[in-house]
Design a protein around this motif. Structure first.
Motif, PDB file in Angstrom:
ATOM      1  N   ASP A 160      32.706  -7.512  39.287  1.00 50.13           N
ATOM      2  CA  ASP A 160      32.301  -8.876  39.635  1.00 50.13           C
ATOM      3  C   ASP A 160      31.423  -8.877  40.881  1.00 50.13           C
ATOM      4  O   ASP A 160      30.582  -9.753  41.051  1.00 50.13           O
ATOM      5  CB  ASP A 160      33.530  -9.757  39.858  1.00 50.13           C
ATOM      6  CG  ASP A 160      34.322  -9.939  38.578  1.00 50.13           C
ATOM      7  OD1 ASP A 160      33.701 -10.144  37.513  1.00 50.13           O
ATOM      8  OD2 ASP A 160      35.564  -9.859  38.624  1.00 50.13           O
ATOM      9  N   ALA A 161      31.622  -7.894  41.749  1.00 47.18           N
ATOM     10  CA  ALA A 161      30.804  -7.722  42.957  1.00 47.18           C
ATOM     11  C   ALA A 161      30.958  -6.283  43.413  1.00 47.18           C
ATOM     12  O   ALA A 161      31.944  -5.613  43.085  1.00 47.18           O
ATOM     13  CB  ALA A 161      31.264  -8.680  44.059  1.00 47.18           C
ATOM     14  N   TRP A 162      29.979  -5.798  44.171  1.00 46.44           N
ATOM     15  CA  TRP A 162      30.078  -4.472  44.769  1.00 46.44           C
ATOM     16  C   TRP A 162      29.167  -4.421  45.971  1.00 46.44           C
ATOM     17  O   TRP A 162      28.288  -5.264  46.141  1.00 46.44           O
ATOM     18  CB  TRP A 162      29.758  -3.372  43.752  1.00 46.44           C
ATOM     19  CG  TRP A 162      28.283  -3.177  43.504  1.00 46.44           C
ATOM     20  CD1 TRP A 162      27.493  -3.908  42.672  1.00 46.44           C
ATOM     21  CD2 TRP A 162      27.438  -2.215  44.135  1.00 46.44           C
ATOM     22  NE1 TRP A 162      26.196  -3.450  42.734  1.00 46.44           N
ATOM     23  CE2 TRP A 162      26.139  -2.413  43.619  1.00 46.44           C
ATOM     24  CE3 TRP A 162      27.649  -1.203  45.058  1.00 46.44           C
ATOM     25  CZ2 TRP A 162      25.059  -1.634  44.018  1.00 46.44           C
ATOM     26  CZ3 TRP A 162      26.576  -0.425  45.456  1.00 46.44           C
ATOM     27  CH2 TRP A 162      25.293  -0.646  44.931  1.00 46.44           C
ATOM     28  N   GLY A 163      29.356  -3.433  46.831  1.00 45.33           N
ATOM     29  CA  GLY A 163      28.510  -3.294  48.003  1.00 45.33           C
ATOM     30  C   GLY A 163      28.967  -2.151  48.892  1.00 45.33           C
ATOM     31  O   GLY A 163      29.724  -1.275  48.460  1.00 45.33           O
ATOM     32  N   THR A 164      28.498  -2.174  50.131  1.00 41.04           N
ATOM     33  CA  THR A 164      28.873  -1.143  51.097  1.00 41.04           C
ATOM     34  C   THR A 164      29.608  -1.783  52.263  1.00 41.04           C
ATOM     35  O   THR A 164      29.490  -2.979  52.513  1.00 41.04           O
ATOM     36  CB  THR A 164      27.638  -0.381  51.616  1.00 41.04           C
ATOM     37  OG1 THR A 164      26.752  -1.302  52.246  1.00 41.04           O
ATOM     38  CG2 THR A 164      26.914   0.342  50.486  1.00 41.04           C
ATOM     39  N   ALA A 165      30.354  -0.960  52.975  1.00 42.69           N
ATOM     40  CA  ALA A 165      31.117  -1.413  54.136  1.00 42.69           C
ATOM     41  C   ALA A 165      30.921  -0.409  55.268  1.00 42.69           C
ATOM     42  O   ALA A 165      30.625   0.766  55.028  1.00 42.69           O
ATOM     43  CB  ALA A 165      32.600  -1.509  53.787  1.00 42.69           C
ATOM     44  N   GLU A 166      31.088  -0.882  56.484  1.00 40.71           N
ATOM     45  CA  GLU A 166      31.039   0.024  57.629  1.00 40.71           C
ATOM     46  C   GLU A 166      32.201   0.988  57.541  1.00 40.71           C
ATOM     47  O   GLU A 166      33.219   0.706  56.912  1.00 40.71           O
ATOM     48  CB  GLU A 166      31.097  -0.766  58.928  1.00 40.71           C
ATOM     49  CG  GLU A 166      29.854  -1.595  59.165  1.00 40.71           C
ATOM     50  CD  GLU A 166      29.871  -2.283  60.522  1.00 40.71           C
ATOM     51  OE1 GLU A 166      30.671  -1.882  61.397  1.00 40.71           O
ATOM     52  OE2 GLU A 166      29.100  -3.221  60.679  1.00 40.71           O
ATOM     53  N   GLY A 167      32.070   2.107  58.230  1.00 39.84           N
ATOM     54  CA  GLY A 167      33.118   3.112  58.236  1.00 39.84           C
ATOM     55  C   GLY A 167      34.348   2.653  58.999  1.00 39.84           C
ATOM     56  O   GLY A 167      34.423   1.530  59.492  1.00 39.84           O
ATOM     57  N   ASP A 168      35.313   3.541  59.104  1.00 37.09           N
ATOM     58  CA  ASP A 168      36.554   3.213  59.797  1.00 37.09           C
ATOM     59  C   ASP A 168      36.346   3.200  61.306  1.00 37.09           C
ATOM     60  O   ASP A 168      35.376   3.756  61.830  1.00 37.09           O
ATOM     61  CB  ASP A 168      37.663   4.189  59.413  1.00 37.09           C
ATOM     62  CG  ASP A 168      37.385   5.613  59.864  1.00 37.09           C
ATOM     63  OD1 ASP A 168      36.204   5.994  59.967  1.00 37.09           O
ATOM     64  OD2 ASP A 168      38.343   6.335  60.119  1.00 37.09           O
ATOM     65  N   THR A 169      37.246   2.565  62.013  1.00 37.19           N
ATOM     66  CA  THR A 169      37.106   2.409  63.464  1.00 37.19           C
ATOM     67  C   THR A 169      37.325   3.717  64.215  1.00 37.19           C
ATOM     68  O   THR A 169      36.846   3.863  65.333  1.00 37.19           O
ATOM     69  CB  THR A 169      38.103   1.355  63.992  1.00 37.19           C
ATOM     70  OG1 THR A 169      39.424   1.742  63.600  1.00 37.19           O
ATOM     71  CG2 THR A 169      37.785  -0.020  63.423  1.00 37.19           C
ATOM     72  N   VAL A 170      38.006   4.669  63.623  1.00 43.40           N
ATOM     73  CA  VAL A 170      38.261   5.952  64.283  1.00 43.40           C
ATOM     74  C   VAL A 170      37.026   6.855  64.233  1.00 43.40           C
ATOM     75  O   VAL A 170      36.855   7.740  65.049  1.00 43.40           O
ATOM     76  CB  VAL A 170      39.468   6.659  63.623  1.00 43.40           C
ATOM     77  CG1 VAL A 170      39.767   7.989  64.274  1.00 43.40           C
ATOM     78  CG2 VAL A 170      40.686   5.766  63.649  1.00 43.40           C
ATOM     79  N   GLY A 171      36.159   6.616  63.259  1.00 37.37           N
ATOM     80  CA  GLY A 171      34.940   7.404  63.149  1.00 37.37           C
ATOM     81  C   GLY A 171      35.022   8.562  62.177  1.00 37.37           C
ATOM     82  O   GLY A 171      34.092   9.359  62.086  1.00 37.37           O
ATOM     83  N   THR A 172      36.107   8.676  61.445  1.00 35.29           N
ATOM     84  CA  THR A 172      36.233   9.745  60.461  1.00 35.29           C
ATOM     85  C   THR A 172      35.294   9.516  59.285  1.00 35.29           C
ATOM     86  O   THR A 172      34.716  10.440  58.748  1.00 35.29           O
ATOM     87  CB  THR A 172      37.690   9.836  59.941  1.00 35.29           C
ATOM     88  OG1 THR A 172      38.559  10.001  61.056  1.00 35.29           O
ATOM     89  CG2 THR A 172      37.870  10.981  58.971  1.00 35.29           C
ATOM     90  N   TYR A 173      35.156   8.253  58.903  1.00 36.25           N
ATOM     91  CA  TYR A 173      34.338   7.904  57.739  1.00 36.25           C
ATOM     92  C   TYR A 173      33.179   7.028  58.181  1.00 36.25           C
ATOM     93  O   TYR A 173      33.362   6.064  58.906  1.00 36.25           O
ATOM     94  CB  TYR A 173      35.191   7.196  56.685  1.00 36.25           C
ATOM     95  CG  TYR A 173      36.349   8.059  56.249  1.00 36.25           C
ATOM     96  CD1 TYR A 173      36.148   9.153  55.417  1.00 36.25           C
ATOM     97  CD2 TYR A 173      37.633   7.812  56.702  1.00 36.25           C
ATOM     98  CE1 TYR A 173      37.190   9.970  55.046  1.00 36.25           C
ATOM     99  CE2 TYR A 173      38.699   8.627  56.328  1.00 36.25           C
ATOM    100  CZ  TYR A 173      38.467   9.701  55.496  1.00 36.25           C
ATOM    101  OH  TYR A 173      39.503  10.507  55.133  1.00 36.25           O
ATOM    102  N   ALA A 174      31.980   7.365  57.718  1.00 35.36           N
ATOM    103  CA  ALA A 174      30.770   6.674  58.151  1.00 35.36           C
ATOM    104  C   ALA A 174      30.516   5.391  57.363  1.00 35.36           C
ATOM    105  O   ALA A 174      29.934   4.452  57.893  1.00 35.36           O
ATOM    106  CB  ALA A 174      29.566   7.601  58.018  1.00 35.36           C
ATOM    107  N   LYS A 175      30.937   5.366  56.101  1.00 36.98           N
ATOM    108  CA  LYS A 175      30.682   4.181  55.277  1.00 36.98           C
ATOM    109  C   LYS A 175      31.700   4.108  54.159  1.00 36.98           C
ATOM    110  O   LYS A 175      32.385   5.081  53.842  1.00 36.98           O
ATOM    111  CB  LYS A 175      29.286   4.220  54.675  1.00 36.98           C
ATOM    112  CG  LYS A 175      29.146   5.263  53.579  1.00 36.98           C
ATOM    113  CD  LYS A 175      28.040   4.963  52.616  1.00 36.98           C
ATOM    114  CE  LYS A 175      27.883   5.979  51.524  1.00 36.98           C
ATOM    115  NZ  LYS A 175      28.022   7.376  51.845  1.00 36.98           N
ATOM    116  N   GLY A 176      31.755   2.932  53.571  1.00 34.00           N
ATOM    117  CA  GLY A 176      32.549   2.729  52.368  1.00 34.00           C
ATOM    118  C   GLY A 176      31.680   2.097  51.304  1.00 34.00           C
ATOM    119  O   GLY A 176      30.705   1.401  51.609  1.00 34.00           O
ATOM    120  N   VAL A 177      31.989   2.368  50.069  1.00 32.21           N
ATOM    121  CA  VAL A 177      31.355   1.701  48.942  1.00 32.21           C
ATOM    122  C   VAL A 177      32.494   1.038  48.176  1.00 32.21           C
ATOM    123  O   VAL A 177      33.538   1.652  47.963  1.00 32.21           O
ATOM    124  CB  VAL A 177      30.580   2.687  48.038  1.00 32.21           C
ATOM    125  CG1 VAL A 177      29.913   1.957  46.885  1.00 32.21           C
ATOM    126  CG2 VAL A 177      29.545   3.458  48.852  1.00 32.21           C
TER     127      VAL A 177
END
Length: 156
Positions: free
Chosen positions: A126-143
């Motif tokens: 129904d929707a999709w996109g990207t997200a900023e990474g986690d606050t700790v900095g382990t992950y740069a982005k989310g999809v």
């Protein structure tokens, strides 16, 4: 006191009030060839557990595509899967260590076998996109992708 009678000092029994807070389930996985299967099995388990069985096929396909992209194209040695249920919405996020945003959310023409993943997600979700990474900095982005399930109290 008779065991068949409740004491007057006990609170009355009431049904629990459903929480308005989202349900959040998180899985951290090695970035490995088995990651897509582990992630889709996790999503199927969560959906079956919360009564959203009708979403399992679409959700596991979309999850598999995002986890496969993270395995094939991302950096780092792990990925994180987050399942968020805010009835009637259901959202899956796959985080990885690559800051590079995905491209190619169209289904390619012809019978090409590669490059179809995000196009499938875009077509089915129904929707999709990207997200900023986690606050700790382990992950740069989310999809992420989102599906609409049945609302509480809906009949089949």
């Amino acid at each position: 006191m008779d065991s068949d009678h409740e004491s007057d000092d006990r609170p009355p029994r009431r049904p629990p009030v459903p929480s308005r807070d989202p349900y959040v389930y998180t899985l951290q996985s090695s970035r490995h060839a088995t990651s897509p299967k582990v992630c889709r099995d996790f999503v199927a388990c969560v959906l079956n557990s919360v009564g959203q069985e009708e979403l399992v096929d679409t959700a596991t396909l979309c999850t598999s595509e995002l986890a496969t992209n993270a395995f094939l194209h991302a950096e780092g040695d792990s990925l994180m899967l987050r399942v968020v249920i805010e009835p009637p919405r259901f959202r899956v996020l796959v985080y990885d260590a690559s800051a590079e945003l995905p491209t190619g959310a169209r289904l390619p023409e012809g019978d090409r076998l590669r490059g179809r993943g995000l196009g499938l997600v875009a077509a089915l979700a129904d929707a999709w996109g990207t997200a900023e990474g986690d606050t700790v900095g382990t992950y740069a982005k989310g999809v992420w992708f989102e599906l609409a399930g049945k609302a509480e109290g809906d009949e089949d």
